[in-house]
Design a protein around this motif. Structure first.
Motif, short mmCIF file in Angstrom:
data_model
loop_
_atom_site.label_atom_id
_atom_site.label_comp_id
_atom_site.label_asym_id
_atom_site.label_seq_id
_atom_site.Cartn_x
_atom_site.Cartn_y
_atom_site.Cartn_z
N ARG A 36 0.83 -1.22 0.00
CA ARG A 36 0.00 0.00 0.00
C ARG A 36 0.86 1.26 0.00
NH1 ARG A 36 -5.13 1.68 1.12
NH2 ARG A 36 -5.38 3.69 2.17
N TYR A 37 1.92 1.26 0.81
CA TYR A 37 2.75 2.46 0.94
C TYR A 37 4.07 2.35 0.15
CZ TYR A 37 -0.57 3.57 4.61
OH TYR A 37 -1.73 3.84 5.30
N ASP A 38 4.18 1.31 -0.68
CA ASP A 38 5.32 1.13 -1.56
C ASP A 38 6.65 1.20 -0.79
OD1 ASP A 38 6.40 0.56 -4.01
OD2 ASP A 38 6.54 2.64 -4.67
N VAL A 39 6.68 0.51 0.34
CA VAL A 39 7.89 0.51 1.18
C VAL A 39 9.03 -0.25 0.50
CG1 VAL A 39 8.84 -0.19 3.41
CG2 VAL A 39 6.51 0.71 3.27
N ASN A 40 8.68 -1.32 -0.21
CA ASN A 40 9.70 -2.16 -0.82
C ASN A 40 10.60 -1.41 -1.79
OD1 ASN A 40 9.89 -4.72 0.18
ND2 ASN A 40 9.35 -5.72 -1.73
N ALA A 41 10.05 -0.42 -2.48
CA ALA A 41 10.84 0.33 -3.47
C ALA A 41 12.02 1.02 -2.80
CB ALA A 41 9.96 1.35 -4.17
N ALA A 42 11.83 1.48 -1.57
CA ALA A 42 12.89 2.18 -0.86
C ALA A 42 13.97 1.23 -0.35
CB ALA A 42 12.30 2.97 0.32
N LEU A 43 13.63 -0.07 -0.24
CA LEU A 43 14.56 -1.04 0.32
C LEU A 43 15.30 -1.84 -0.75
CD1 LEU A 43 12.30 -2.45 3.19
CD2 LEU A 43 14.15 -0.77 3.40
N ARG A 44 14.86 -1.74 -2.01
CA ARG A 44 15.45 -2.55 -3.07
C ARG A 44 16.74 -1.89 -3.59
NH1 ARG A 44 12.47 -6.56 -5.35
NH2 ARG A 44 13.52 -6.33 -7.36
N SER A 45 17.79 -2.01 -2.78
CA SER A 45 19.08 -1.47 -3.20
C SER A 45 20.17 -2.47 -2.84
CB SER A 45 19.37 -0.14 -2.49
OG SER A 45 19.64 -0.34 -1.12
N ALA A 46 21.27 -2.42 -3.59
CA ALA A 46 22.38 -3.33 -3.34
C ALA A 46 22.97 -3.11 -1.95
CB ALA A 46 23.44 -3.13 -4.41
N GLU A 47 22.98 -1.87 -1.47
CA GLU A 47 23.53 -1.59 -0.14
C GLU A 47 22.73 -2.29 0.95
OE1 GLU A 47 24.85 2.25 2.60
OE2 GLU A 47 23.68 2.53 0.77
N VAL A 48 21.41 -2.20 0.88
CA VAL A 48 20.56 -2.88 1.85
C VAL A 48 20.77 -4.39 1.79
CG1 VAL A 48 18.15 -3.43 2.45
CG2 VAL A 48 18.80 -1.08 1.91
N VAL A 49 20.83 -4.94 0.57
CA VAL A 49 21.03 -6.37 0.40
C VAL A 49 22.35 -6.82 1.01
CG1 VAL A 49 21.41 -8.21 -1.31
CG2 VAL A 49 19.56 -6.56 -1.64
N GLY A 50 23.39 -6.02 0.82
CA GLY A 50 24.70 -6.37 1.37
C GLY A 50 24.69 -6.49 2.88
N TRP A 51 24.12 -5.49 3.56
CA TRP A 51 24.10 -5.51 5.02
C TRP A 51 23.18 -6.59 5.58
CZ3 TRP A 51 27.88 -3.66 7.57
CH2 TRP A 51 28.55 -2.52 7.14
N THR A 52 22.02 -6.77 4.97
CA THR A 52 21.10 -7.79 5.48
C THR A 52 21.65 -9.20 5.21
OG1 THR A 52 19.83 -7.61 3.42
CG2 THR A 52 19.02 -6.41 5.33
N THR A 53 22.33 -9.37 4.09
CA THR A 53 22.91 -10.68 3.79
C THR A 53 23.93 -11.07 4.86
OG1 THR A 53 22.61 -10.39 1.40
CG2 THR A 53 24.27 -11.97 2.10
N ILE A 54 24.75 -10.13 5.27
CA ILE A 54 25.75 -10.41 6.31
C ILE A 54 25.09 -10.55 7.68
CG2 ILE A 54 27.70 -9.44 7.59
CD1 ILE A 54 28.64 -8.18 4.97
N GLY A 55 24.25 -9.58 8.04
CA GLY A 55 23.66 -9.56 9.38
C GLY A 55 22.83 -10.80 9.69
N PHE A 56 21.93 -11.16 8.78
CA PHE A 56 21.08 -12.32 9.03
C PHE A 56 21.82 -13.63 8.81
CE2 PHE A 56 17.86 -8.99 8.42
CZ PHE A 56 17.14 -9.18 9.58
N GLY A 57 22.94 -13.58 8.09
CA GLY A 57 23.80 -14.76 7.99
C GLY A 57 24.45 -15.05 9.33
N ILE A 58 24.93 -14.01 10.01
CA ILE A 58 25.52 -14.18 11.35
C ILE A 58 24.46 -14.69 12.33
CG2 ILE A 58 26.54 -12.94 13.30
CD1 ILE A 58 27.87 -11.07 11.24
N LEU A 59 23.24 -14.17 12.23
CA LEU A 59 22.16 -14.60 13.10
C LEU A 59 21.84 -16.09 12.88
CD1 LEU A 59 20.31 -13.27 15.24
CD2 LEU A 59 18.58 -13.04 13.45
N LEU A 60 21.86 -16.53 11.63
CA LEU A 60 21.65 -17.94 11.32
C LEU A 60 22.74 -18.80 11.95
CD1 LEU A 60 20.19 -20.23 9.80
CD2 LEU A 60 21.53 -19.62 7.78
N PHE A 61 23.98 -18.32 11.90
CA PHE A 61 25.09 -19.05 12.50
C PHE A 61 24.90 -19.19 14.01
CE2 PHE A 61 29.19 -18.76 14.72
CZ PHE A 61 29.80 -19.93 14.28
N LEU A 62 24.52 -18.10 14.66
CA LEU A 62 24.32 -18.14 16.11
C LEU A 62 23.18 -19.08 16.49
CD1 LEU A 62 24.72 -14.33 16.98
CD2 LEU A 62 26.37 -16.18 17.37
#
Length: 266
Positions: free
Chosen positions: A104-130
């Motif tokens: 409804r508020y088109d939030v995804n458009a603001a998050l679809r960037s390589a920078e966001v993907v890079g940080w979330t890929t690392i952060g949630f990868g560490i969380l999966l490890f823990l």
């Protein structure tokens, strides 16, 4: 759209949809790295239909049990099937509600960037490890309860952020809650069915309203390739988790996230 463009999109979707590495994050990177234009909703729906068919076939027994269990639930009858159907409904509601707000508020458009993907890929990868290292293995799918399903469902909301990985965050929460790897993965895969269906319904509605729906050879090819690759990837992951942990996926996420951030900031 060229054959190689369709093939790469289907390959990326099929390989990453069920692995804990984020399909949405990879799909964001494809146009960023190649310079290709957006593939459009028709191809998006096609590759998701292919991956949905893969999980339906691989887990056909559980899917059939849930299908029958849903009607048992409606009729007020108990049983393993109706319980599993209830748990999946509870686990799916949070992401449907928050996902509707995102649309409804088109939030995804603001998050679809390589920078966001890079940080979330690392952060949630560490969380999966823990989670994999500290989580006990005291529960199987038969031990699922409403509150546990809700906790996994709330975690699934985080997957609306590209790079998080829907399967990754739900399996992470399942491990934190003490579920064995293979059982956490089974529940996560079953959770993908209503989520992919809902996403396909939203995109399909957009296509219908736009009046630009063309089911051609490109869409059929994308769906077919996505199905074959997703089925193979799903079978390989389940076989791997029967004898090993999530370490290989964590290492991949750290390497990918680090490479993305280097590319972004350098």
């Amino acid at each position: 759209m060229s054959l190689i463009h369709i093939s790469i999109l289907a390959l990326v979707q099929g390989l990453t949809e069920f692995l804990p590495v984020s399909s949405s994050g990879h799909l964001v990177l494809v146009p960023a790295l190649t310079g290709w234009p957006d593939q459009g909703l028709v191809i998006d729906v096609a590759v998701h239909v292919g991956s949905l068919l893969a999980v339906l076939i691989y887990f056909w027994r559980e899917t059939w049990m849930v299908f029958l269990g849903f009607f048992q639930l409606v009729l007020g009858r108990g049983g393993p099937g109706s319980q599993l159907a209830l748990y999946l409904i509870v686990a799916t509601l949070p992401v449907l509600i928050v996902g509707a707000l995102f649309v409804r508020y088109d939030v995804n458009a603001a998050l679809r960037s390589a920078e966001v993907v890079g940080w979330t890929t690392i952060g949630f990868g560490i969380l999966l490890f823990l989670a994999d290292r500290t989580g006990m293995t005291i529960r199987r799918l038969e031990h699922m309860k409403v509150d546990l399903a809700l906790a996994i469902g709330l975690a699934q909301v985080l997957a609306l952020v590209p790079g998080t990985s829907r399967s990754g965050i739900t399996m992470t929460m399942a491990r934190f809650l003490g579920f064995e790897r293979i059982d956490g993965a089974r529940f996560s895969m079953l959770m993908s069915i209503p989520v992919i269906l809902a996403a396909g319904l939203v995109d399909g509605t957009r296509i219908y309203l736009s009046g630009d729906f063309v089911l051609g050879l490109e869409a059929a090819l994308a769906a077919g390739l996505s199905f074959l690759v997703a089925l193979a990837a799903l079978a390989a992951m389940m076989a791997w988790l029967r004898r090993a942990g999530f370490g290989i996926f964590v290492l991949y996420r750290l390497a990918l996230g680090g490479g993305i951030l280097y590319w972004v900031y350098a």
